[in-house]
Design a protein around this motif. Sequence first.
Motif, mmCIF file in Angstrom:
data_model
loop_
_atom_site.group_PDB
_atom_site.id
_atom_site.type_symbol
_atom_site.label_atom_id
_atom_site.label_comp_id
_atom_site.label_asym_id
_atom_site.label_seq_id
_atom_site.Cartn_x
_atom_site.Cartn_y
_atom_site.Cartn_z
ATOM 1 N N HIS A 187 -31.411 -16.850 -23.653
ATOM 2 C CA HIS A 187 -32.420 -16.667 -22.617
ATOM 3 C C HIS A 187 -32.540 -15.186 -22.258
ATOM 4 O O HIS A 187 -31.523 -14.502 -22.108
ATOM 5 N N ARG A 188 -33.761 -14.705 -22.108
ATOM 6 C CA ARG A 188 -33.959 -13.315 -21.716
ATOM 7 C C ARG A 188 -33.486 -13.091 -20.289
ATOM 8 O O ARG A 188 -33.815 -13.862 -19.400
ATOM 9 N N LEU A 189 -32.732 -12.040 -20.098
ATOM 10 C CA LEU A 189 -32.233 -11.693 -18.778
ATOM 11 C C LEU A 189 -33.253 -10.826 -18.047
ATOM 12 O O LEU A 189 -33.893 -9.959 -18.654
ATOM 13 N N ASN A 190 -33.379 -11.057 -16.765
ATOM 14 C CA ASN A 190 -34.353 -10.345 -15.944
ATOM 15 C C ASN A 190 -33.676 -9.203 -15.184
ATOM 16 O O ASN A 190 -32.618 -9.388 -14.589
ATOM 17 N N HIS A 191 -34.288 -8.056 -15.182
ATOM 18 C CA HIS A 191 -33.784 -6.846 -14.527
ATOM 19 C C HIS A 191 -34.412 -6.743 -13.135
ATOM 20 O O HIS A 191 -35.622 -6.930 -12.991
ATOM 21 N N PRO A 192 -33.630 -6.443 -12.089
ATOM 22 C CA PRO A 192 -34.226 -6.325 -10.753
ATOM 23 C C PRO A 192 -35.270 -5.219 -10.652
ATOM 24 O O PRO A 192 -36.124 -5.260 -9.755
ATOM 25 N N GLY A 193 -35.233 -4.264 -11.561
ATOM 26 C CA GLY A 193 -36.252 -3.222 -11.575
ATOM 27 C C GLY A 193 -37.634 -3.734 -11.920
ATOM 28 O O GLY A 193 -38.638 -3.043 -11.680
ATOM 29 N N ASP B 30 -32.357 -14.235 -13.704
ATOM 30 C CA ASP B 30 -33.127 -15.360 -14.225
ATOM 31 C C ASP B 30 -34.628 -15.122 -14.062
ATOM 32 O O ASP B 30 -35.067 -14.103 -13.540
ATOM 33 N N GLN B 31 -35.416 -16.089 -14.529
ATOM 34 C CA GLN B 31 -36.870 -16.108 -14.406
ATOM 35 C C GLN B 31 -37.522 -14.826 -14.938
ATOM 36 O O GLN B 31 -38.259 -14.133 -14.220
ATOM 37 N N ALA B 32 -37.244 -14.525 -16.190
ATOM 38 C CA ALA B 32 -37.806 -13.329 -16.809
ATOM 39 C C ALA B 32 -39.330 -13.360 -16.813
ATOM 40 O O ALA B 32 -39.959 -14.425 -16.910
ATOM 41 N N LEU B 33 -39.930 -12.194 -16.693
ATOM 42 C CA LEU B 33 -41.380 -12.050 -16.756
ATOM 43 C C LEU B 33 -41.853 -12.201 -18.199
ATOM 44 O O LEU B 33 -41.053 -12.132 -19.146
ATOM 45 N N PRO B 34 -43.159 -12.355 -18.414
ATOM 46 C CA PRO B 34 -43.681 -12.238 -19.776
ATOM 47 C C PRO B 34 -43.265 -10.891 -20.357
ATOM 48 O O PRO B 34 -43.254 -9.873 -19.644
ATOM 49 N N VAL B 35 -42.924 -10.872 -21.625
ATOM 50 C CA VAL B 35 -42.396 -9.656 -22.263
ATOM 51 C C VAL B 35 -43.319 -8.471 -22.054
ATOM 52 O O VAL B 35 -42.867 -7.354 -21.772
ATOM 53 N N GLU B 36 -44.616 -8.704 -22.159
ATOM 54 C CA GLU B 36 -45.559 -7.596 -22.080
ATOM 55 C C GLU B 36 -45.652 -6.985 -20.684
ATOM 56 O O GLU B 36 -46.188 -5.877 -20.518
ATOM 57 N N LEU B 37 -45.122 -7.670 -19.673
ATOM 58 C CA LEU B 37 -45.174 -7.153 -18.306
ATOM 59 C C LEU B 37 -43.860 -6.506 -17.868
ATOM 60 O O LEU B 37 -43.806 -5.852 -16.829
ATOM 61 N N GLU B 38 -42.819 -6.698 -18.637
ATOM 62 C CA GLU B 38 -41.513 -6.160 -18.257
ATOM 63 C C GLU B 38 -41.526 -4.638 -18.194
ATOM 64 O O GLU B 38 -42.069 -3.974 -19.064
ATOM 65 N N ARG B 39 -40.888 -4.098 -17.161
ATOM 66 C CA ARG B 39 -40.635 -2.657 -17.087
ATOM 67 C C ARG B 39 -39.256 -2.342 -17.670
ATOM 68 O O ARG B 39 -39.025 -1.237 -18.137
ATOM 69 N N PHE B 40 -38.345 -3.321 -17.575
ATOM 70 C CA PHE B 40 -36.974 -3.148 -18.051
ATOM 71 C C PHE B 40 -36.539 -4.413 -18.781
ATOM 72 O O PHE B 40 -36.931 -5.515 -18.396
#
Length: 270
Positions: free
Chosen positions: A226-232, A207-217
């Motif tokens: 809902h966008r899924l959040n990666h522990p990476g 949960d609690q996905a980051l802004p798309v532009e900040l995602e590493r994964f």
Amino acid sequence: MARLFDAHNHLQDERIVGRADELLEAAGREGLVSMCVNGSCPDDWDAVLELARRHSCIVPSFGCHPWHLEGLRPDWQVRLVEALASIPSGVGEIGIDGWRGEIDDSLQERVFFEQLEVASTLGRPVSIHGLRRWGRLLELLKAGPKLSAGFLLHSYGGSRELVPQFAKLGGFFSCPGYFLRPGCEKKLETFRHVPRDRLLVETDAPDQALPVELERFSLGLDNNGHRLNHPGNISAVYAGLSRALETDLEQLATQVEANFASLFGSCRRM
């Protein structure tokens, strides 16, 4: 590479079930050393336990989340104590909630207090949810049993004025990547007032996905869109928080490592 620690996630979540090895490998490449994986109800405690037994980097935590109290079996406390006795672990995710209005206040406060009693008796750290109920949560913690092992305020969204009072009771405060979104500036500003020796970082994955532009994964979308959040993405959360606090990333990582050990050290098996 900085050593990173995720103070709160749900790697057992059914939306990412069966992908733990893959996700942990990717997170490890980002510098992740250890994470606290939180159960939400008795039905997922076995999955948390299995993950922890397979991966020594996982600090398991078992609790009844306020969103999952309906249909709670009468023996839930016995099962909680059994889970806690099976492996070094914390109590959580537990708490009270002010976002979902359909949850009975008396029920969630009773179950919360009973879990605090278990944590206090066994000397276990606690991971706490207090969404939109931070003031009431403070009242309950002041009135409740002493938590000698400390507690985590997961995704702390309360006011900065409450920070010293929670800290005095033994509280730590974790910041999620979600707070890096536009519109969360006030929440990030609050973390500038958190004592550095009480600061932790979390993903709350999936949960609690980051802004798309900040995602590493990216893990795509769940069935509700809902966008899924990666522990990476823990590395991106650290980087974003270091910018918000105007502090050096390496210094932040060193401090958070010490804080993670202070709260969860008794539960780690590495």
